[in-house]
Design an enzyme around this catalytic site. Structure first.
Site, PDB file in Angstrom:
ATOM      1  N   ASP A   1      12.391  29.588  -6.913  1.00 32.29           N
ATOM      2  CA  ASP A   1      13.681  30.277  -6.954  1.00 32.29           C
ATOM      3  C   ASP A   1      13.991  30.836  -8.340  1.00 32.29           C
ATOM      4  O   ASP A   1      14.410  30.110  -9.236  1.00 32.29           O
ATOM      5  CB  ASP A   1      14.773  29.272  -6.534  1.00 32.29           C
ATOM      6  CG  ASP A   1      16.135  29.916  -6.394  1.00 32.29           C
ATOM      7  OD1 ASP A   1      16.263  31.136  -6.602  1.00 32.29           O
ATOM      8  OD2 ASP A   1      17.092  29.178  -6.069  1.00 32.29           O
TER       9      ASP A   1
ATOM     10  N   ASP B   1      17.070  37.531  -7.277  1.00 31.30           N
ATOM     11  CA  ASP B   1      17.119  36.142  -6.827  1.00 31.30           C
ATOM     12  C   ASP B   1      16.179  35.906  -5.656  1.00 31.30           C
ATOM     13  O   ASP B   1      16.460  36.337  -4.535  1.00 31.30           O
ATOM     14  CB  ASP B   1      18.568  35.845  -6.406  1.00 31.30           C
ATOM     15  CG  ASP B   1      18.747  34.441  -5.897  1.00 31.30           C
ATOM     16  OD1 ASP B   1      17.888  33.587  -6.191  1.00 31.30           O
ATOM     17  OD2 ASP B   1      19.752  34.180  -5.209  1.00 31.30           O
TER      18      ASP B   1
END
Ligand SMILES: *[C@@H]1O[C@H](CO)[C@@H](O)[C@H](O)[C@H]1NC(C)=O
Ligand SMILES: *[C@@H]1O[C@H](CO)[C@@H](O)[C@H](O)[C@H]1NC(C)=O
Ligand SMILES: *[C@@H]1O[C@H](CO)[C@@H](O)[C@H](O)[C@H]1NC(C)=O
Ligand SMILES: *[C@@H]1O[C@H](CO)[C@@H](O)[C@H](O)[C@H]1NC(C)=O
Ligand SMILES: *[C@@H]1O[C@H](CO)[C@@H](O)[C@H](O)[C@H]1NC(C)=O
Length: 429
Positions: free
Chosen positions: A297, A116
């Site tokens: 992201d 992530d």
């Protein structure tokens, strides 16, 4: 990422729901698995996304003593969408999650983690996690001769109420053959449903943002590797696709992209925050601000923008309807040309990655990959996997920049619309 419980509540009947391997490499690629999961709209991953942003900003301010430029934008408490208004329109919305393997402890135990770039902490299920971590591989510090108890707890909370909490340790963490000694990580004593099996296919999550948004106040794994000289080129790169997905540690994988990279500077090191020049739908730019702050992201599925701009974007897509919960439904056979411009170069989003999956409820159709959230109020965007599946992306920690290149033709994803494909592991030599 941190989709957590938002994703996940429901499994599509037609999803075999088999986690699929993704590979991680370092100077060495790591195979990444792709797993298609489903979520409900009732809690909304969008809230989760914004909660994550909020948490990151709070950590940034604690860690640096400075006010984050985005802080004022997300200070509004997130309001959960009222039950009953609009219904659970997105019950069949498909989500995609990529993960790969790391090894932790001595002797090393292998875990799968979701990589992530929108957060900076690593956590795994701990020995006291109990049934909330069923079917995940547990990290037991007592079984690792290199573990050290930092005597600190941690608690991460998400917008839909899901949480991960536990204790902080340091231990040896290896990724794709590179080893970080004395890496801070969390050993969870509780996973809320979003991280529980079968909702969350990986064992844990590994943040790849900058240290300033670490809730632990520690270096993320990649920065630990760089700081200790284990990795000479402070760059990691992602290919996220339905096939042959890969996280490359310590550079870029020349097999997976073609042509030159176009770079954009990180404007504030916390998230991978850069400026987006334009977002066009069928050739028409819809963003009113020339340099719109955007967070790159990997842990967010959708592209998330402000209500007004997203409404403008969908006006160009015939048959698009606002679901009232941050998402739009579009005809499953829609072929909008959505393009994002970074560093003066435009990158198109394949309709196959833009169209997320069929929805049920009041409106039939598929979910569009562009969503809105009032909490970000037109001030910054979150650029998630809907976009990132269309490019090869390098995250340059050393120079503080993000580079996008075209995927090499042999590595371009297969189109999938309203259905899910399972990916096979691609061995690398
Ligand atoms: C390991 O990391 C912890 C926490 O960051 C730090 O307090 C400690 O000094 C480090 N130990 C070594 C041997 O580097
Ligand atoms: C764990 O996996 C088994 C076998 O796949 C399954 O029957 C069980 O429901 C799973 N438990 C949880 C909590 O997901
Ligand atoms: C890549 O960059 C080099 C050097 O800047 C340039 O000479 C070359 O034409 C570029 N190639 C492409 C395909 O844009
Ligand atoms: C990016 O940052 C570098 C170094 O700070 C600077 O030289 C360069 O001009 C910047 N690029 C842009 C497009 O702002
Ligand atoms: C999509 O839009 C971009 C930006 O306007 C343009 O460069 C590109 O050629 C378009 N692609 C198609 C297939 O029309």
């Amino acid at each position: 990422m941190i989709f957590t419980s938002a994703f996940i509540a429901a499994s599509l009947p037609f999803i075999a729901a088999l986690p699929t391997p993704l590979k991680v490499s370092r100077g060495l690629p790591i195979p990444l698995s792709k797993r298609d999961a489903a979520r409900r709209a009732d809690d909304g991953s969008l809230l989760t996304v914004c909660s994550k942003v909020h948490r990151g900003i709070a950590a940034y301010e604690v860690n640096t003593g400075a006010t984050h430029s985005l802080a004022s934008l997300v200070s509004t408490p997130l309001v959960k969408r009222q039950a009953g208004s609009g219904g659970d329109i997105l019950t069949d919305d498909q989500q995609v999650l990529w993960f790969g393997t790391i090894q932790v402890g001595t002797p090393p135990v292998q875990y799968t983690v979701d990589f992530d770039t929108g957060s900076s902490d690593l956590f795994l299920p701990g020995p006291t996690c109990g049934t909330t971590c069923s079917n995940h591989t547990v990290y037991n510090p007592a079984s690792s001769s290199t573990s050290s108890d930092l005597g600190k707890t941690f608690s991460l909370a998400y917008g839909d109420g899901s949480t991960v909490s536990g204790k902080q340790f340091t231990d040896v963490v290896a990724i794709s053959g590179s080893t970080a000694t004395n890496q801070t990580l969390g050993s969870a004593n509780q996973y809320s449903s979003g991280f529980q099996s079968p909702n969350f296919p990986a064992d844990g999550l590994m943040g790849m943002g900058f240290p300033s948004i670490s809730v632990y106040g520690a270096n993320p794994v990649f920065q630990t590797l760089v700081a200790s000289g284990v990795i000479t080129e402070p760059v990691f790169s992602f290919k996220l696709a339905t096939e042959g997905s890969e996280l490359f540690i310590g550079g870029t994988d020349a097999n997976l992209f073609t042509g030159n990279f176009t770079f954009v500077n990180v404007t504030q090191q916390g998230y991978w925050q850069v400026e987006m020049d334009a977002l066009t739908v069928n050739g028409q730019n819809v963003i009113p601000i020339a340099q719109t702050s955007s967070i790159i992201d990997t842990g967010t599925t959708l592209i998330v923008g402000d209500t007004q701009t997203v409404a403008t974007a969908y006006r160009s897509i015939q048959g698009a309807t606002d679901n009232g919960d941050g998402t739009y439904t579009v005809p499953c056979n829609a072929t909008p040309n959505l393009s994002l411009t970074f560093g003066g170069r435009s990158f198109s989003v394949d309709p196959a990655t833009f169209i997320l999956g069929s929805s049920s409820g009041a409106t039939t159709g598929c979910i569009g990959g562009l969503s809105y959230n009032d909490a970000i109020a037109g001030q910054f965007w979150i650029i998630g996997d809907v976009f990132l599946q269309n490019v090869y992306t390098q995250f340059d920690v050393g120079k503080g920049q993000v580079g996008f290149a075209a995927l090499s033709s042999s590595s371009i994803h297969e189109g999938v619309t309203c259905k899910i494909e399972v990916v096979d592991e691609v061995p690398r030599d």
